[in-house]
Write an enzyme that holds these catalytic residues in place. Structure first.
Site, PDB file in Angstrom:
ATOM      1  N   ARG A 140      31.407  15.514  87.528  1.00 24.96           N
ATOM      2  CA  ARG A 140      31.316  14.262  86.770  1.00 24.96           C
ATOM      3  C   ARG A 140      29.851  13.905  86.578  1.00 24.96           C
ATOM      4  NH1 ARG A 140      35.550  15.053  85.275  1.00 24.96           N
ATOM      5  NH2 ARG A 140      37.468  13.823  85.373  1.00 24.96           N
ATOM      6  N   GLU A 175      27.900  10.412  78.792  1.00 28.80           N
ATOM      7  CA  GLU A 175      28.726  11.099  77.788  1.00 28.80           C
ATOM      8  C   GLU A 175      29.435  10.076  76.911  1.00 28.80           C
ATOM      9  OE1 GLU A 175      31.373  14.169  79.197  1.00 28.80           O
ATOM     10  OE2 GLU A 175      30.009  14.705  80.814  1.00 28.80           O
ATOM     11  N   HIS A 229      30.478  19.629  78.469  1.00 26.87           N
ATOM     12  CA  HIS A 229      31.707  19.332  79.218  1.00 26.87           C
ATOM     13  C   HIS A 229      32.839  20.285  78.799  1.00 26.87           C
ATOM     14  CE1 HIS A 229      33.882  15.842  81.459  1.00 26.87           C
ATOM     15  NE2 HIS A 229      34.386  17.018  81.790  1.00 26.87           N
TER      16      HIS A 229
END
Length: 320
Positions: free
Chosen positions: A247, A276, A294
């Site tokens: 994360r 993000e 990602h």
């Protein structure tokens, strides 16, 4: 019954749901229109990935919603406890993408160790004129075999990564607050498997100074702070290589840039970012950072597994 797969779902998952009598839409609805779409179209289930959030206001606005599904592992974009308190099913697919994430990390560790990412940036621009200089620059690679990797977070993904790392001859040390000693299967195609015992430690500080590589597979700490910050960087070996496919924010981004500038960290692979989908440009342009958008779980095989696992759970919960 109608299901909205707002961030998409593999065709195999759609087929399984349709065969069970569900109607599936893969039309992406903008976040601000999500509640209206669920109500107007009569969706009983909504499936998301990381792009869509399902917070309390959406849950309260959609009284006929019965299920929220997350394709993948982390459910920090869903108010899970609140949804369940309202009687909704909340599901995810924790095992489906483990291998895919582990393979991405291993690929990045190999590439960073041999400057492949950096070389790929500069060979097109300078290779024809500065071939010898670049050859000298990239001639200080290191091998993974015999090196020690610390895996922070030893759940399914961490254990899958351990299997790959053991397979290439690395020494594996694990950090996890909850995982008991486990036996990691190292699969040898056509020859079976070898089980390697790993006993995780609970405190990163016990091993941090021994690690040549570090890969993170945990969320942020309970107070929202980073797992790796200035204090942790100070305790690492000089020239350590890191990977974060967990994360954004698990590594303090300011502290990381300082550690890269000082040489404490040789290179880092980032598949996730604090902001993000608009990560900091100074991270994306840093020559020592290998950045990917990602994509840890973004393999065809993982998406098929995710779609089928979601379908199986939906059918079991809503049809039986």
């Amino acid at each position: 019954m109608k299901i909205l797969a707002n961030d998409g779902i593999a065709p195999e998952g759609v087929k399984a749901l349709e065969n069970a009598g569900f109607e599936v839409s893969t039309t992406n609805v903008p976040q601000e229109q999500l509640a209206d779409a669920i109500n107007n179209e009569g969706y009983v289930g909504v499936l998301v990935r990381s792009a869509t959030t399902v917070r309390q206001e959406v849950i309260d606005a959609c009284p006929n919603l019965k299920l929220i599904g997350r394709g993948g592992v982390g459910m920090d974009n869903i108010d899970v406890d609140y949804a369940r308190s309202k009687g909704l099913y909340v599901i995810n697919t924790p095992a489906a993408s483990s291998q895919s994430v582990a393979e991405l990390v291993m690929g990045c560790l190999f590439s960073l160790s041999r400057s492949v990412f950096h070389s790929n940036r500069f060979m097109p621009e300078k290779g024809a004129e500065e071939f010898k200089a670049l050859k000298k620059l990239y001639g200080k690679g290191q091998e993974l075999r015999g090196k020690t990797i610390g895996i922070i977070g030893f759940g399914r993904i961490g254990q899958s990564l351990a299997s790959y790392a053991l397979g290439v001859g690395m020494k594996v040390k694990a950090v996890d607050l909850y995982t008991d000693p486990v036996k990691i299967p190292v699969l040898i195609e056509g020859h079976g498997r070898v089980d390697v015992p790993i006993e995780p430690v609970k405190d990163l500080n016990e091993i941090i100074g021994e690690l040549d590589y570090i890969s993170l597979h945990v969320p942020k700490q309970a107070d929202g702070s980073a797992v790796i910050g200035t204090a942790e960087f100070a305790k690492m070996k000089d020239g350590v290589i890191l990977a974060n496919a967990a994360r954004g924010g698990v590594i303090d981004e300011d502290a990381l840039l300082q550690a890269l500038d000082s040489g404490k960290v040789r290179a880092v692979s980032l598949d996730v970012f604090e902001n993000e989908p608009t990560p900091r440009k100074d991270l994306l342009t840093n020559e020592k950072i290998a950045a990917t958008p990602h994509i840890g779980a973004a393999t065809n095989e993982a998406q098929t597994r995710i779609g089928l696992e979601l379908a199986e759970q939906i059918i079991s919960l809503l049809k039986n």
